[in-house]
Design a protein around this motif. Sequence first.
Motif, PDB file in Angstrom:
ATOM      1  N   THR A 411       0.828  -1.212   0.000  1.00  0.00           N
ATOM      2  CA  THR A 411       0.000   0.000   0.000  1.00  0.00           C
ATOM      3  C   THR A 411       0.859   1.257   0.000  1.00  0.00           C
ATOM      4  O   THR A 411       0.586   2.212  -0.737  1.00  0.00           O
ATOM      5  N   LEU A 412       1.905   1.272   0.808  1.00  0.00           N
ATOM      6  CA  LEU A 412       2.775   2.442   0.862  1.00  0.00           C
ATOM      7  C   LEU A 412       3.539   2.634  -0.439  1.00  0.00           C
ATOM      8  O   LEU A 412       3.838   3.774  -0.830  1.00  0.00           O
ATOM      9  N   ARG A 413       3.865   1.549  -1.116  1.00  0.00           N
ATOM     10  CA  ARG A 413       4.549   1.682  -2.407  1.00  0.00           C
ATOM     11  C   ARG A 413       3.634   2.312  -3.455  1.00  0.00           C
ATOM     12  O   ARG A 413       4.104   2.978  -4.370  1.00  0.00           O
ATOM     13  N   GLU A 414       2.335   2.068  -3.333  1.00  0.00           N
ATOM     14  CA  GLU A 414       1.397   2.729  -4.243  1.00  0.00           C
ATOM     15  C   GLU A 414       1.314   4.218  -3.961  1.00  0.00           C
ATOM     16  O   GLU A 414       1.180   5.030  -4.876  1.00  0.00           O
ATOM     17  N   PRO A 417       5.729   6.149  -4.956  1.00  0.00           N
ATOM     18  CA  PRO A 417       6.411   5.371  -6.004  1.00  0.00           C
ATOM     19  C   PRO A 417       7.924   5.360  -5.787  1.00  0.00           C
ATOM     20  O   PRO A 417       8.482   6.203  -5.080  1.00  0.00           O
ATOM     21  N   PRO A 418       8.619   4.415  -6.423  1.00  0.00           N
ATOM     22  CA  PRO A 418      10.081   4.351  -6.259  1.00  0.00           C
ATOM     23  C   PRO A 418      10.799   5.603  -6.740  1.00  0.00           C
ATOM     24  O   PRO A 418      11.938   5.842  -6.357  1.00  0.00           O
ATOM     25  N   GLU A 419      10.132   6.399  -7.602  1.00  0.00           N
ATOM     26  CA  GLU A 419      10.796   7.605  -8.092  1.00  0.00           C
ATOM     27  C   GLU A 419      10.956   8.663  -6.995  1.00  0.00           C
ATOM     28  O   GLU A 419      11.848   9.507  -7.065  1.00  0.00           O
ATOM     29  N   THR A 420      10.104   8.608  -5.983  1.00  0.00           N
ATOM     30  CA  THR A 420      10.216   9.586  -4.899  1.00  0.00           C
ATOM     31  C   THR A 420      11.326   9.176  -3.934  1.00  0.00           C
ATOM     32  O   THR A 420      11.756   8.014  -3.903  1.00  0.00           O
ATOM     33  N   GLN A 425      14.166   5.159  -0.641  1.00  0.00           N
ATOM     34  CA  GLN A 425      15.014   4.977   0.531  1.00  0.00           C
ATOM     35  C   GLN A 425      14.403   4.050   1.575  1.00  0.00           C
ATOM     36  O   GLN A 425      15.091   3.192   2.137  1.00  0.00           O
ATOM     37  N   LEU A 426      13.132   4.215   1.842  1.00  0.00           N
ATOM     38  CA  LEU A 426      12.528   3.504   2.962  1.00  0.00           C
ATOM     39  C   LEU A 426      11.601   2.370   2.553  1.00  0.00           C
ATOM     40  O   LEU A 426      11.401   1.438   3.321  1.00  0.00           O
ATOM     41  N   LEU A 427      11.015   2.452   1.374  1.00  0.00           N
ATOM     42  CA  LEU A 427       9.980   1.488   1.014  1.00  0.00           C
ATOM     43  C   LEU A 427      10.457   0.438   0.026  1.00  0.00           C
ATOM     44  O   LEU A 427       9.672  -0.293  -0.539  1.00  0.00           O
ATOM     45  N   SER A 428      11.747   0.380  -0.232  1.00  0.00           N
ATOM     46  CA  SER A 428      12.276  -0.652  -1.112  1.00  0.00           C
ATOM     47  C   SER A 428      12.402  -1.955  -0.330  1.00  0.00           C
ATOM     48  O   SER A 428      12.232  -2.009   0.879  1.00  0.00           O
ATOM     49  N   ASP A 429      12.720  -3.024  -1.058  1.00  0.00           N
ATOM     50  CA  ASP A 429      12.895  -4.314  -0.393  1.00  0.00           C
ATOM     51  C   ASP A 429      14.140  -4.257   0.485  1.00  0.00           C
ATOM     52  O   ASP A 429      15.265  -4.242  -0.003  1.00  0.00           O
ATOM     53  N   SER A 430      13.967  -4.224   1.761  1.00  0.00           N
ATOM     54  CA  SER A 430      15.092  -4.096   2.676  1.00  0.00           C
ATOM     55  C   SER A 430      14.727  -4.755   3.986  1.00  0.00           C
ATOM     56  O   SER A 430      13.655  -5.352   4.149  1.00  0.00           O
ATOM     57  N   LEU A 431      15.654  -4.652   4.936  1.00  0.00           N
ATOM     58  CA  LEU A 431      15.419  -5.238   6.250  1.00  0.00           C
ATOM     59  C   LEU A 431      14.435  -4.437   7.089  1.00  0.00           C
ATOM     60  O   LEU A 431      14.099  -4.846   8.204  1.00  0.00           O
TER      61      LEU A 431
END
Length: 564
Positions: A411-414, A417-420, A425-431
């Motif tokens: 939901t947050l990725r919608e 978007p990754p362009e922001t 920084q925070l909503l990519s696939d990470s720990l």
Amino acid sequence: MQGPSTADPDTPVRPRSPGDRVRGSLLSWRVLAWLCALTLFLPVVVVLWEAITPSRGADAGSWDHVRTNLLGPAVRDTVILVAGVCLLSVLLAVPAAWCISTLQFPGRNLLSVLLVLPLAVPPYIAAFASTEARESFIPILARIRMEAGVETYLKVEVIHRFTWLILIFAAVLYPYVFLACRSAFSGSSRRLAEASRALGAGRWTTFLKINLPLARPALVAGLFLVAMEVINDYGAVHHLGINSMTVTIFRTWFGLGELDTARRLAGWMLLGIFALVLLEQWQRGRRRFSEGRETTLHRPKCGTAGAISCWLVCLIPVTLGLLLPLSVLIQWWRASTVEVSAPEILAAARNSLFLGVAVTVICLLLGLVIAGLARFTRRRSDRFMAQWSGIAGYASPGAVMAAGVLTVAATLREWFPPETWLGSQLLSDSLLWLGFGLTARYIAISIQMARQSQSSIPVVNDHAACTLGRGPLQIFTSIHLPLMKPALAGAAILIFVDVCKELPLCLMLRTFDFETLGTWTWGLKDQGKIWATAAPSLVLICTCLVGLALVETFGWRHQRRRQP
């Protein structure tokens, strides 16, 4: 024309009580606590929402398939496992707790510590260690197939797997029941038991009519924790081929590729668990464990035969849950021909250490914020929030929490978007999401132990500090925190141990290049290198053993002696 009325100057003004002044400056604290609680409760809300909203389109057909073909057997197998494990846990834990609490015999203190240590063995590692023992029954199963037919063989084989799985779970989870019953038997029930003995009742009659009824709330609470661990498990049930609810969620998600259906299944599973929580709260009512100060009544000394019986009662669960898995793993480690490099073990241990320490610190800080508000507030809504924050996360199995966390992330990725910048920084696939899920699940330990510790601090201490001009934050930091140190140390170690043992959440939320000791052990098993799992399993178990031994020796039992 009359002017505005004024108060009679002779009328005395009621001064604010110390409690009113303590609660007068809680706005910032309340906002922060509610923000933390709602954020951590968000994955649970999302999963529950999936359960109550109607499915549409292709999701409806997939849900109908799962409900028709998978849900019924999964519920049946889960109920059988929970019932069997709870019954066997009672048989292993209650006699041992009664011996430790009410009798004096050589080695009692040592056995009291040893009986807690099987919690250091994750159920999936205990299941791996039982492989050779289970395979020794293959000739008997083959003979049953030849002499009694395929149908009888299939029934016996299913019973064989269920029996082993129930034994494995009970052997490593009974300490939850043991700890609860030991606390109950050591409290006020000992005085009543002494009175019963003085009136002529025997030990067996006193146990059945005094000790056991008074320990029922503690017993049910311990069994509830055992049931939650059984429902949460994925590794052991999958290894033995039992389709529990958690395994069905994994199959729906990764096998069928139906994420929405898996979330709906997780939602219904969570509704059932919350129903169990409400049932446990209802049956307990206003009763609480008799876990005040341990009484100083004299424990009767056992003779030689009684001491031997106590040792047998206590050593049977320790042997099943700790000594046998450790001996098998040590034997595998010495005989394994698969080389496991030290850098790989160190990398997995470093990742587990980093994850455990980070989640532990966050859980302690946020738990103190929520528990502190519950101490000073008068609002029922604040106390209700603190109570359910200490229940909801831990009652949510790892697979359910992972489904909720991934839904929140999607939901947050919608929205971002990754362009922001925030999206990249925070909503990519990470720990980030793995840490969030673990924090939301295990913050309950911090809240519960902090509130239990605070309940032993007299409220008059807060009022006295308030009359000296101290605010809530100053009272909390100068009075409460020093008295809560033993409980917080115990909570920290328990959270760290649980995070290190966690498997379903780590499997579903970790990144591909991040291996903990648990996920690496599971990966080696998936590759068929069952003996190679010995090295990381021993490192994981030894890490948990040290933590649990510290908690049992210096932790929560000594906190009550330091309370005013």
